[in-house]
Design a protein around this motif. Structure first.
Motif, PDB file in Angstrom:
ATOM      1  N   GLY A  62       0.797  -1.227   0.000  1.00 25.62           N
ATOM      2  CA  GLY A  62       0.000   0.000   0.000  1.00 25.62           C
ATOM      3  C   GLY A  62       0.827   1.273   0.000  1.00 25.62           C
ATOM      4  N   PRO A  63       0.117   2.426  -0.133  1.00 32.05           N
ATOM      5  CA  PRO A  63       0.793   3.708  -0.353  1.00 32.05           C
ATOM      6  C   PRO A  63       1.156   4.500   0.908  1.00 32.05           C
ATOM      7  N   ASP A  64       0.750   4.062   2.098  1.00 31.90           N
ATOM      8  CA  ASP A  64       0.961   4.869   3.303  1.00 31.90           C
ATOM      9  C   ASP A  64       1.705   4.145   4.437  1.00 31.90           C
ATOM     10  N   PRO A  65       2.904   3.639   4.162  1.00 31.91           N
ATOM     11  CA  PRO A  65       3.596   2.898   5.223  1.00 31.91           C
ATOM     12  C   PRO A  65       3.908   3.748   6.464  1.00 31.91           C
ATOM     13  N   ALA A  66       4.407   4.979   6.257  1.00 31.84           N
ATOM     14  CA  ALA A  66       4.810   5.792   7.412  1.00 31.84           C
ATOM     15  C   ALA A  66       3.602   6.171   8.275  1.00 31.84           C
ATOM     16  N   ALA A  67       2.497   6.547   7.621  1.00 30.89           N
ATOM     17  CA  ALA A  67       1.309   6.962   8.377  1.00 30.89           C
ATOM     18  C   ALA A  67       0.700   5.781   9.143  1.00 30.89           C
ATOM     19  N   CYS A  68       0.713   4.599   8.543  1.00 29.09           N
ATOM     20  CA  CYS A  68       0.164   3.422   9.233  1.00 29.09           C
ATOM     21  C   CYS A  68       1.033   3.045  10.436  1.00 29.09           C
ATOM     22  N   LEU A  69       2.357   3.081  10.231  1.00 30.59           N
ATOM     23  CA  LEU A  69       3.258   2.783  11.355  1.00 30.59           C
ATOM     24  C   LEU A  69       3.069   3.788  12.476  1.00 30.59           C
ATOM     25  N   ALA A  70       2.902   5.063  12.111  1.00 30.04           N
ATOM     26  CA  ALA A  70       2.736   6.099  13.129  1.00 30.04           C
ATOM     27  C   ALA A  70       1.491   5.824  13.978  1.00 30.04           C
ATOM     28  N   LEU A  71       0.397   5.422  13.324  1.00 29.94           N
ATOM     29  CA  LEU A  71      -0.841   5.142  14.072  1.00 29.94           C
ATOM     30  C   LEU A  71      -0.655   3.990  15.053  1.00 29.94           C
ATOM     31  N   ILE A  72      -0.012   2.923  14.590  1.00 31.97           N
ATOM     32  CA  ILE A  72       0.192   1.750  15.446  1.00 31.97           C
ATOM     33  C   ILE A  72       1.154   2.089  16.591  1.00 31.97           C
ATOM     34  N   ARG A  73       2.195   2.863  16.272  1.00 33.21           N
ATOM     35  CA  ARG A  73       3.186   3.191  17.301  1.00 33.21           C
ATOM     36  C   ARG A  73       2.625   4.177  18.319  1.00 33.21           C
ATOM     37  N   GLN A  74       1.889   5.197  17.845  1.00 32.54           N
ATOM     38  CA  GLN A  74       1.287   6.166  18.783  1.00 32.54           C
ATOM     39  C   GLN A  74       0.356   5.468  19.762  1.00 32.54           C
ATOM     40  N   ARG A  75      -0.404   4.512  19.257  1.00 33.12           N
ATOM     41  CA  ARG A  75      -1.376   3.836  20.122  1.00 33.12           C
ATOM     42  C   ARG A  75      -0.758   2.697  20.923  1.00 33.12           C
ATOM     43  N   ARG A  76       0.534   2.493  20.720  1.00 32.43           N
ATOM     44  CA  ARG A  76       1.259   1.424  21.415  1.00 32.43           C
ATOM     45  C   ARG A  76       0.550   0.068  21.292  1.00 32.43           C
ATOM     46  N   ILE A  77       0.154  -0.225  20.068  1.00 31.35           N
ATOM     47  CA  ILE A  77      -0.495  -1.514  19.798  1.00 31.35           C
ATOM     48  C   ILE A  77       0.593  -2.575  19.639  1.00 31.35           C
ATOM     49  N   PRO A  78       0.607  -3.587  20.523  1.00 32.76           N
ATOM     50  CA  PRO A  78       1.624  -4.639  20.379  1.00 32.76           C
ATOM     51  C   PRO A  78       1.450  -5.364  19.045  1.00 32.76           C
ATOM     52  N   ALA A  79       2.569  -5.620  18.367  1.00 28.23           N
ATOM     53  CA  ALA A  79       2.508  -6.256  17.050  1.00 28.23           C
ATOM     54  C   ALA A  79       3.597  -7.315  16.936  1.00 28.23           C
ATOM     55  N   VAL A  80       3.338  -8.309  16.084  1.00 31.82           N
ATOM     56  CA  VAL A  80       4.385  -9.259  15.706  1.00 31.82           C
ATOM     57  C   VAL A  80       4.820  -8.925  14.285  1.00 31.82           C
ATOM     58  N   GLY A  81       6.008  -9.388  13.913  1.00 30.98           N
ATOM     59  CA  GLY A  81       6.533  -9.093  12.580  1.00 30.98           C
ATOM     60  C   GLY A  81       5.984 -10.056  11.540  1.00 30.98           C
ATOM     61  N   GLY A  82       5.618  -9.509  10.363  1.00 38.70           N
ATOM     62  CA  GLY A  82       5.226 -10.333   9.223  1.00 38.70           C
ATOM     63  C   GLY A  82       6.363 -10.383   8.216  1.00 38.70           C
ATOM     64  N   ASN A  83       6.183 -11.175   7.151  1.00 40.13           N
ATOM     65  CA  ASN A  83       7.248 -11.303   6.145  1.00 40.13           C
ATOM     66  C   ASN A  83       7.562  -9.972   5.462  1.00 40.13           C
ATOM     67  N   HIS A  84       6.520  -9.140   5.209  1.00 39.68           N
ATOM     68  CA  HIS A  84       6.775  -7.837   4.587  1.00 39.68           C
ATOM     69  C   HIS A  84       7.511  -6.906   5.551  1.00 39.68           C
ATOM     70  N   ASP A  85       7.140  -6.942   6.833  1.00 41.16           N
ATOM     71  CA  ASP A  85       7.820  -6.103   7.829  1.00 41.16           C
ATOM     72  C   ASP A  85       9.300  -6.465   7.892  1.00 41.16           C
ATOM     73  N   TRP A  86       9.559  -7.769   7.900  1.00 44.00           N
ATOM     74  CA  TRP A  86      10.949  -8.236   7.981  1.00 44.00           C
ATOM     75  C   TRP A  86      11.735  -7.892   6.714  1.00 44.00           C
ATOM     76  N   ALA A  87      11.077  -7.994   5.562  1.00 44.32           N
ATOM     77  CA  ALA A  87      11.763  -7.677   4.304  1.00 44.32           C
ATOM     78  C   ALA A  87      12.134  -6.196   4.267  1.00 44.32           C
ATOM     79  N   VAL A  88      11.195  -5.330   4.667  1.00 47.27           N
ATOM     80  CA  VAL A  88      11.455  -3.893   4.658  1.00 47.27           C
ATOM     81  C   VAL A  88      12.564  -3.545   5.653  1.00 47.27           C
ATOM     82  N   ALA A  89      12.664  -4.330   6.717  1.00 53.12           N
ATOM     83  CA  ALA A  89      13.729  -4.115   7.704  1.00 53.12           C
ATOM     84  C   ALA A  89      15.062  -4.717   7.258  1.00 53.12           C
TER      85      ALA A  89
END
Ligand code: ZN
Length: 241
Positions: free
Chosen positions: A41-68
């Motif tokens: 999708g087109p909004d990676p930074a904005a989506c990450l900001a929402l999850i991080r601001q809300r301190r939503i616990p997350a696990v890593g997916g294959n796309h998250d790991w690839a981007v990292a």
């Protein structure tokens, strides 16, 4: 405990805002994310900001790991790989590091959260058949586990060693020694229903629900095209594949 569980957001801000808006009204005790926050999708930074601001616990997916930079691009087909590379360019060092530090599996006394499978989660297997589902069950240490990855909502049970694809009736958790729930995808559903998917689970009342919500997908499609991402990534949103 009441849980709200989302997965496979895939940088779709319109879908994520819609689901988070609904969860604000439903007020679960915990909101969790089963991975693939970015990619496609087109909004990676904005989506990450929402999850991080809300301190939503997350696990890593294959796309998250690839981007990292933790999973090779060869893992992906051409379209997905192009989106991974584009996403890498959009995110700053801090966001990429944060993605790379996500755990693969989270567990509390009641539930397990993992992107693909409880069995060898770092291999990100797809649970398309009951053989793979059984492998995940053998490694599942809690009565219920939540996954994403295939972008298709599903419920499975294991009872006396027998694995079944179950169905939800009247919002009740199906009977089984162990239950595995695929919560579907917020940002890119692939079950023929283009609405965003997420899950509500009430461990006390033994209730389980997969919810679907329409969102402004034309807006997401326009942003995908403007970003120069592959056209297929825009088209698939409208058909839910
Ligand atoms: Zn995904």
């Amino acid at each position: 405990m009441r849980y709200g569980i989302l997965a496979d957001i895939h940088s779709n801000l319109e879908a994520l805002e819609t689901v988070l808006g609904a969860l604000e009204r439903e007020r679960p005790d915990r909101i969790l994310c089963a991975g693939d926050l970015v990619g496609y999708g087109p909004d990676p930074a904005a989506c990450l900001a929402l999850i991080r601001q809300r301190r939503i616990p997350a696990v890593g997916g294959n796309h998250d790991w690839a981007v990292a930079g933790k999973l090779e691009l060869a893992w992906f087909n051409e379209t997905s790989g192009r989106a991974v590379e584009w996403t890498m360019q959009q995110l700053g060092e801090a966001d990429r590091r944060w993605l790379g530090e996500l755990p693969l599996l989270l567990r509390d006394a009641e539930i397990t959260l993992v992107h693909a499978s409880c069995h060898e989660p770092a291999q990100f297997p797809y649970l398309f058949d009951l053989v793979e589902v059984e492998r995940s069950f053998t490694a599942q240490e809690t009565p219920i586990a939540f996954i994403g990855h295939t972008h298709r909502p599903a419920v499975y049970t294991m009872e006396a060693g027998r694995v079944r694809g179950g169905a939800l009736s009247e919002g009740k958790v199906p009977v089984g020694e162990k239950v595995l729930v695929n919560v579907g995808s917020v940002g890119q559903p692939r079950d023929g229903d283009c609405r965003a998917s997420y899950c509500l689970y009430d461990s006390k009342q033994n209730r389980l629900e997969i919810r679907r919500l329409p969102y402004h997908l034309e807006r997401t499609q326009a942003k995908i095209r403007k970003a120069g991402l592959p056209e297929f990534l825009a088209q698939r949103l409208a058909v839910g594949y």
